[in-house]
Design an enzyme around this catalytic site. Structure first.
Site, PDB file in Angstrom:
ATOM      1  N   HIS A   6       9.150   1.248  -1.083  1.00 51.99           N
ATOM      2  CA  HIS A   6      10.219   0.518  -0.392  1.00 51.99           C
ATOM      3  C   HIS A   6       9.783   0.294   1.051  1.00 51.99           C
ATOM      4  O   HIS A   6       9.424   1.245   1.756  1.00 51.99           O
ATOM      5  CB  HIS A   6      11.514   1.336  -0.456  1.00 51.99           C
ATOM      6  CG  HIS A   6      12.664   0.761   0.319  1.00 51.99           C
ATOM      7  ND1 HIS A   6      12.799  -0.588   0.582  1.00 51.99           N
ATOM      8  CD2 HIS A   6      13.741   1.363   0.902  1.00 51.99           C
ATOM      9  CE1 HIS A   6      13.904  -0.788   1.280  1.00 51.99           C
ATOM     10  NE2 HIS A   6      14.482   0.376   1.489  1.00 51.99           N
ATOM     11  N   ASN A  15      -0.294  -6.811  -0.082  1.00 46.03           N
ATOM     12  CA  ASN A  15      -1.062  -7.522  -1.102  1.00 46.03           C
ATOM     13  C   ASN A  15      -2.534  -7.527  -0.728  1.00 46.03           C
ATOM     14  O   ASN A  15      -2.906  -7.176   0.391  1.00 46.03           O
ATOM     15  CB  ASN A  15      -0.572  -8.968  -1.245  1.00 46.03           C
ATOM     16  CG  ASN A  15       0.802  -9.075  -1.877  1.00 46.03           C
ATOM     17  OD1 ASN A  15       1.237  -8.188  -2.614  1.00 46.03           O
ATOM     18  ND2 ASN A  15       1.499 -10.154  -1.592  1.00 46.03           N
ATOM     19  N   HIS A  19       4.945  -7.034 -10.146  1.00 46.62           N
ATOM     20  CA  HIS A  19       4.045  -5.881 -10.005  1.00 46.62           C
ATOM     21  C   HIS A  19       4.217  -4.883 -11.152  1.00 46.62           C
ATOM     22  O   HIS A  19       4.077  -3.677 -10.977  1.00 46.62           O
ATOM     23  CB  HIS A  19       4.258  -5.173  -8.667  1.00 46.62           C
ATOM     24  CG  HIS A  19       3.964  -6.039  -7.478  1.00 46.62           C
ATOM     25  ND1 HIS A  19       2.692  -6.198  -6.970  1.00 46.62           N
ATOM     26  CD2 HIS A  19       4.779  -6.803  -6.710  1.00 46.62           C
ATOM     27  CE1 HIS A  19       2.737  -7.031  -5.932  1.00 46.62           C
ATOM     28  NE2 HIS A  19       3.992  -7.416  -5.764  1.00 46.62           N
TER      29      HIS A  19
END
Length: 728
Positions: free
Chosen positions: A367, A176, A103
């Site tokens: 996170h 995603n 990413h």
């Protein structure tokens, strides 16, 4: 602009650290008074700097008197004592932080999330329990495999990471744009990325899986095939980040105040509709505008066309966990919407671009472990590993543990704990206590029980012996891949076949290609036969059954269309002698409807009263959603004069590619001749052809306005796209 000291800014954000009184934090006050959508913006403003009209200084405040280095004579060596030069160059040397392992290439934007109703029956999360609550968000869209310098339009599963700045802390939903994931267990994630990244012996190819090691891994790990098919379809090459779905991938838990838990799959639905590129288009865009997706998002937000996404869940009750033929804890599976419908909870609007890419988009540290009360985890083995990995990688990338003090990472509610020291610690903590429990500071900061607002831990029963492996349902690798293939329209299936031929065909190893065809044959024999014919592998026999089951929500082509043409990009092709009346009328109509329209001509500037902003050598059809050719005999003759004007036939290629890629194409008067010269089949008076094929012609632009708008809403006319001879 107000100038704040660091100490004052810290006080604004955290309140008085030693007192623990949250009411002293104005951002917390705004949240509780209903102005939450502005809270993060106000917080970031405390750290914003505007150098306009100021005098330059060193980092330690000394005013700089010259822009040249200090030398021993004007032509002599530079002196080491030049502290100004040393500081500036050394800062430059250290201006980059390591790019993300995955990413790395991303684009971010700010916005807000507004909840529709009180969802207290589902969750204790406060931001989901008050209708109309506006929670600040930051979203980062990204590609997974490529480096920071790679192109936007590569084939990729792409990240859709959202940070909610709630009054109870940060919630990071790191997902995603593709629902399933490649592997079932975090222990295999490094293998997946090593296989998909550039091959270690050559460091090529960049930003794509069309190579041998990737497909050797996919052929060796059948669990990957579901996600591989999504990536090979139109889902892997989206038209823009404004027109993608987002998926949380994993099954999470929602827990309410009474401690009741339900399983939840999180999904984002774009209110702009879904859209994808075709592969030829994606490759050409990579050369014409490698920042295509980034520019698209920036431009839409700058123009006030704010992307909107409905956020919702698929809910499964605890007692229904085992009723499916797949395991809810398997991240390579999705819950078909035909079985469990999407339940919308609220809407997200992205309404502000970043002020500084590095400070915000590059330094944001998502996170999965950033959660708020009412949202919890399951035993999904990939999720469990990610909870460790994300914290570890952010500490490594940011060079220390204090990255949460960066403005983009700070929660908007007060933070109190006993964590101290570390690189770049710029808080000045008062007092002698840095531990818990304690008696010197009245045992503060104090713990908070779940019933009083502390995090709710769901008391899930855990039993069993220590062992490696997975449950029986995890071994079904093909049924959902088959469901996805069956749910696509024939043109979408053709796109998937073409993508597979390209990607698998890049493997030099015949063994890899054979094994991939065998994997595809488990999914569908027709799929395997069609791909095999293009990669030099013998067509396989029909050995495996296709159940022919389908589901809603998987086809891009069948996704609800937008109700308007806002942000659709249209090129009007011109040359000296163009019928300016028709050109202007079409421009004004489309512009009024919210489309982004540009005149393309021979040279930039004024041309017969038209403002030419692009030329045939600075742009191409792949950068637009549609094209219109106004009349004007002289102009059309010029555009068709390939030898003297356009040795590479740019105008004809522009028209032909618009047609080949299934986009709306319109022409009036003599403009129709340019379509014919480009070998485009021009409709007769048959209305059905125009509606089915998206090629519109008329004697005047006025009569084309509404049909052209309708075609732009449709976006693509896949019936133009030929199916191969083996298609069923």
């Amino acid at each position: 602009m107000k100038a704040y000291t660091i100490g004052y800014a810290i006080t604004l954000v955290f309140g008085v650290l030693s007192s623990g009184v949250t009411a002293q934090c104005p951002f917390h006050k705004r949240m509780t008074e209903g102005g939450g959508q502005d809270a993060k913006l106000e917080q970031l403003e405390q750290y914003s700097v505007n150098d306009a009209g100021t005098q330059e200084t060193t980092m330690f405040g000394t005013k700089i008197n010259n822009t040249d280095s200090l030398k021993a004579g004007l032509r002599g060596p530079t002196l080491m004592e030049d502290f100004m030069m040393r500081e500036k160059v050394m800062h430059f040397d250290h201006e980059r932080i390591p790019e993300r392992v995955v990413h790395a290439r991303g684009v971010g934007a700010h916005g807000y999330f507004e909840t529709y109703e009180d969802w207290s029956d589902l969750t204790a999360a406060k931001f989901l329990r008050t209708p109309g609550t506006k929670t600040p968000v930051f979203v980062r869209f990204s590609t997974v495999l490529g480096s920071k310098g790679s192109a936007d339009t590569v084939r990729d599963v792409r990240g859709f990471a959202t940070r909610f700045y709630t009054e109870e802390g940060l919630w990071d939903l790191v997902g995603n744009i593709i629902a399933p994931f490649f592997v079932q267990d975090a222990i295999k994630f490094p293998d997946l990325i090593h296989a998909g990244k550039p091959q270690p012996n050559t460091d090529v190819p960049q930003a794509g899986t069309a190579h041998e090691t990737a497909y050797d891994f996919f052929a060796s790990e059948p669990a990957t095939i579901h996600t591989v098919l999504w990536a090979l379809s139109g889902r892997g090459i989206p038209r823009s980040f404004r027109q993608v779905e987002g998926f949380g991938v994993h099954t999470f838990r929602l827990v309410n105040e009474e401690g009741k838990s339900v399983f939840a799959k999180f999904i984002w639905k774009p209110l702009q509709g879904l859209s994808n590129l075709v592969w030829d288009e994606a490759q050409k865009i990579a050369g014409k505008d490698s920042d295509f997706h980034r520019n698209d998002l920036y431009d839409a937000i700058n123009r006030g066309d704010y992307p909107e996404y409905e956020f919702g869940v698929q809910i499964v009750q605890e007692e229904d966990e085992d009723k499916f033929d797949f395991d809810l804890l398997d991240p390579t599976k999705l819950i078909p919407e035909s079985l469990v419908p999407f339940k919308p909870l609220g809407k997200m609007t992205l309404n502000r671009n970043v002020e500084n890419f590095f400070s915000e988009t590059e330094q944001v540290t998502f996170h999965l472990g950033h959660v708020v009360r009412g949202i919890g985890f399951t035993n999904d083995p990939l999720l469990q590993g990610r909870l460790f990995s994300y914290l570890d990688t952010q500490i490594n990338r940011m060079g220390g543990v204090n990255y949460m003090q960066l403005p983009i990472n700070r929660p908007i509610n007060p933070v109190h704990n006993s964590q101290r020291d570390g690189q770049m610690q710029f808080n000045i903590f008062k007092g002698k206590v840095a531990y818990s429990p304690n008696g010197l500071q009245a045992d503060t900061p104090s713990m908070v029980d779940a019933k009083d607002g502390g995090y709710i831990e769901y008391p899930e029963m855990v039993e069993g012996r220590k062992e490696r492996g997975k449950s029986a349902k995890f071994f079904d690798h093909y049924s959902q891949a088959q469901l996805f293939w069956n749910s696509l329209t024939p043109p979408e299936q053709q796109q998937l076949v073409d993508g597979a031929r390209f990607e698998i065909g890049k493997s030099k190893s015949l063994d890899v290609r054979k094994r991939m065809i065998e994997i595809l044959n488990h999914v569908d024999n027709n799929l395997a036969v069609r791909v095999a014919s293009g990669v030099g592998v013998e067509e396989p026999a029909n050995k495996y059954k296709n159940s022919n089951q389908t589901s809603e929500g998987l086809s891009i082509d069948q996704y609800p269309k937008a109700k308007n043409i806002r942000t659709r990009t249209v090129a009007i092709l011109t040359a000296p002698g163009t019928d300016t009346s028709d050109a202007k009328k079409m421009y004004d109509y489309l512009d009024k409807e919210g489309a982004y329209v540009q005149y393309v001509g021979l040279a930039l500037g004024d041309q017969d009263g038209l403002n030419i902003t692009q030329t045939y050598t600075t742009t191409a059809s792949v950068l637009f959603d549609a094209a219109y050719v106004p009349g004007g005999k002289k102009a059309i003759e010029t555009l068709m004069d390939n030898v003297s004007q356009f040795p590479y036939e740019e105008p004809l290629s522009f028209v032909l590619d618009t047609f080949r890629h299934g986009k709306p194409l319109a022409a009036t008067g003599a403009g129709v001749e340019l379509l014919k010269a480009a070998r485009v089949k021009v409709p007769s008076s048959s209305k059905s052809y125009a509606e089915d094929k998206g090629v519109l012609v008329s004697s005047s632009s006025t009569s084309l306005e509404e049909p052209f708008k309708k075609a732009l809403i449709q976006q693509r006319f896949w019936s133009r796209m030929p199916l191969d001879k083996n298609a069923k």
